[in-house]
Design an enzyme around this catalytic site. Structure first.
Site, PDB file in Angstrom:
ATOM      1  N   LYS A 158      71.203  24.499  54.238  1.00 47.53           N
ATOM      2  CA  LYS A 158      72.663  24.374  54.274  1.00 47.53           C
ATOM      3  C   LYS A 158      73.253  25.166  55.444  1.00 47.53           C
ATOM      4  O   LYS A 158      72.903  26.324  55.661  1.00 47.53           O
ATOM      5  CB  LYS A 158      73.226  24.887  52.944  1.00 47.53           C
ATOM      6  CG  LYS A 158      74.707  24.736  52.739  1.00 47.53           C
ATOM      7  CD  LYS A 158      75.005  25.127  51.299  1.00 47.53           C
ATOM      8  CE  LYS A 158      76.468  25.094  50.973  1.00 47.53           C
ATOM      9  NZ  LYS A 158      76.691  25.408  49.533  1.00 47.53           N
ATOM     10  N   ILE A 204      76.171  32.086  44.565  1.00 47.00           N
ATOM     11  CA  ILE A 204      76.190  32.394  45.994  1.00 47.00           C
ATOM     12  C   ILE A 204      76.134  31.077  46.751  1.00 47.00           C
ATOM     13  O   ILE A 204      75.177  30.309  46.614  1.00 47.00           O
ATOM     14  CB  ILE A 204      75.011  33.315  46.364  1.00 47.00           C
ATOM     15  CG1 ILE A 204      75.139  34.630  45.586  1.00 47.00           C
ATOM     16  CG2 ILE A 204      74.984  33.590  47.856  1.00 47.00           C
ATOM     17  CD1 ILE A 204      73.930  35.522  45.679  1.00 47.00           C
ATOM     18  N   CYS A 205      77.149  30.817  47.537  1.00 50.19           N
ATOM     19  CA  CYS A 205      77.375  29.494  48.121  1.00 50.19           C
ATOM     20  C   CYS A 205      76.163  28.950  48.859  1.00 50.19           C
ATOM     21  O   CYS A 205      75.778  27.799  48.676  1.00 50.19           O
ATOM     22  CB  CYS A 205      78.587  29.565  49.049  1.00 50.19           C
ATOM     23  SG  CYS A 205      78.958  28.024  49.914  1.00 50.19           S
ATOM     24  N   PHE A 206      75.545  29.770  49.709  1.00 47.62           N
ATOM     25  CA  PHE A 206      74.494  29.261  50.580  1.00 47.62           C
ATOM     26  C   PHE A 206      73.097  29.305  49.946  1.00 47.62           C
ATOM     27  O   PHE A 206      72.099  29.149  50.637  1.00 47.62           O
ATOM     28  CB  PHE A 206      74.507  30.001  51.915  1.00 47.62           C
ATOM     29  CG  PHE A 206      75.604  29.526  52.827  1.00 47.62           C
ATOM     30  CD1 PHE A 206      75.416  28.429  53.659  1.00 47.62           C
ATOM     31  CD2 PHE A 206      76.844  30.147  52.828  1.00 47.62           C
ATOM     32  CE1 PHE A 206      76.432  27.973  54.479  1.00 47.62           C
ATOM     33  CE2 PHE A 206      77.872  29.702  53.648  1.00 47.62           C
ATOM     34  CZ  PHE A 206      77.666  28.602  54.478  1.00 47.62           C
TER      35      PHE A 206
END
Length: 237
Positions: A153, A137-139
């Protein structure tokens, strides 16, 4: 002074947005389109997955119930929830800035542009240190050269490099929806929804958290556009 095509803010479905990004990349790869900067958003809300990322990271029952689409990007990286964000695309030739350099250097320059734009708005953002982390999950984590405010972030980006062209696109979070995200992604082992939401909230943030009340989205876009022209010494038309 180089001239770039500017595509102003548009709103479309995840499928249309990713088809549009693919089109710009393909045209730049063929040399039949000028380099381009575009900003866009997503309606309905959508989860974008990295190019080779398995769909199992998504809780599909929850996402369907909430009307959230799921698409794959043409770039790598982790899953991103889009809807309350501004997405950007930069695509151009590998022979010209900001892509006439290494992968790491191009990330650095594009993120420096974004940071300059944020600082114009009063946000003191920084570029993260190099990291080998590749979160699902990117964040949920700050990876190499990504943008954060005090360890949280605010932008997630990914890149696709062809033989003749490069595309970078990313998501600028306006508001962090950590509790919501914790219910539409499958959780890490031994995490409850509340624990995962708390972790996401500590690792990410939306830029509205750091902006004066009432600042319009158009003001954010103007600052980013203006700083793109200044940083790269180009003219947008």
């Amino acid at each position: 002074m180089s001239q770039w095509k500017y595509v102003g803010f548009t709103v479309a479905s995840g499928a249309v947005n990713m088809q549009t990004d693919q089109m710009f990349f393909s045209e730049c790869e063929k040399g039949t389109h000028a380099p381009v900067l575009r900003f866009y958003s997503w309606e309905p809300w959508c989860i974008s997955l990295g190019r080779n990322q398995p769909v199992s990271v998504v809780n599909h029952e929850a996402s369907r119930a909430l009307g959230i689409d799921v698409v794959h990007r043409i770039t790598g990286g982790g899953a991103v929830l889009h809807g309350d964000d501004i997405s950007y695309l930069v695509a151009g030739s590998r022979r010209e800035p900001p892509f006439d350099c290494s992968l790491e250097e191009s990330y650095f320059h594009l993120h420096s542009w974004l940071i300059n734009g944020f600082r114009d708005l009063g946000i003191k953002a920084e570029i993260g240190a190099c990291s080998n982390s590749q979160p699902d999950i990117c964040f949920s984590d700050i990876t190499a050269y990504e943008i954060h405010v005090k360890g949280r972030k605010i932008v997630g980006s990914s890149q696709r490099r062809g033989k003749k062209a490069v595309l970078q696109h990313g998501s600028i979070q306006l508001k962090a929806h950590s509790y919501f995200a914790s219910r539409i992604f499958n959780l890490p082992d031994c995490s409850s929804c509340d624990e995962f939401a708390e972790y996401l909230n500590s690792s990410s943030a939306g830029i509205y958290e750091f902006l004066p009340n009432g600042l319009a989205k158009i003001d954010i876009l103007k600052a980013l556009k203006r700083n793109f022209e200044t940083y790269f010494s180009i003219k947008l038309y």
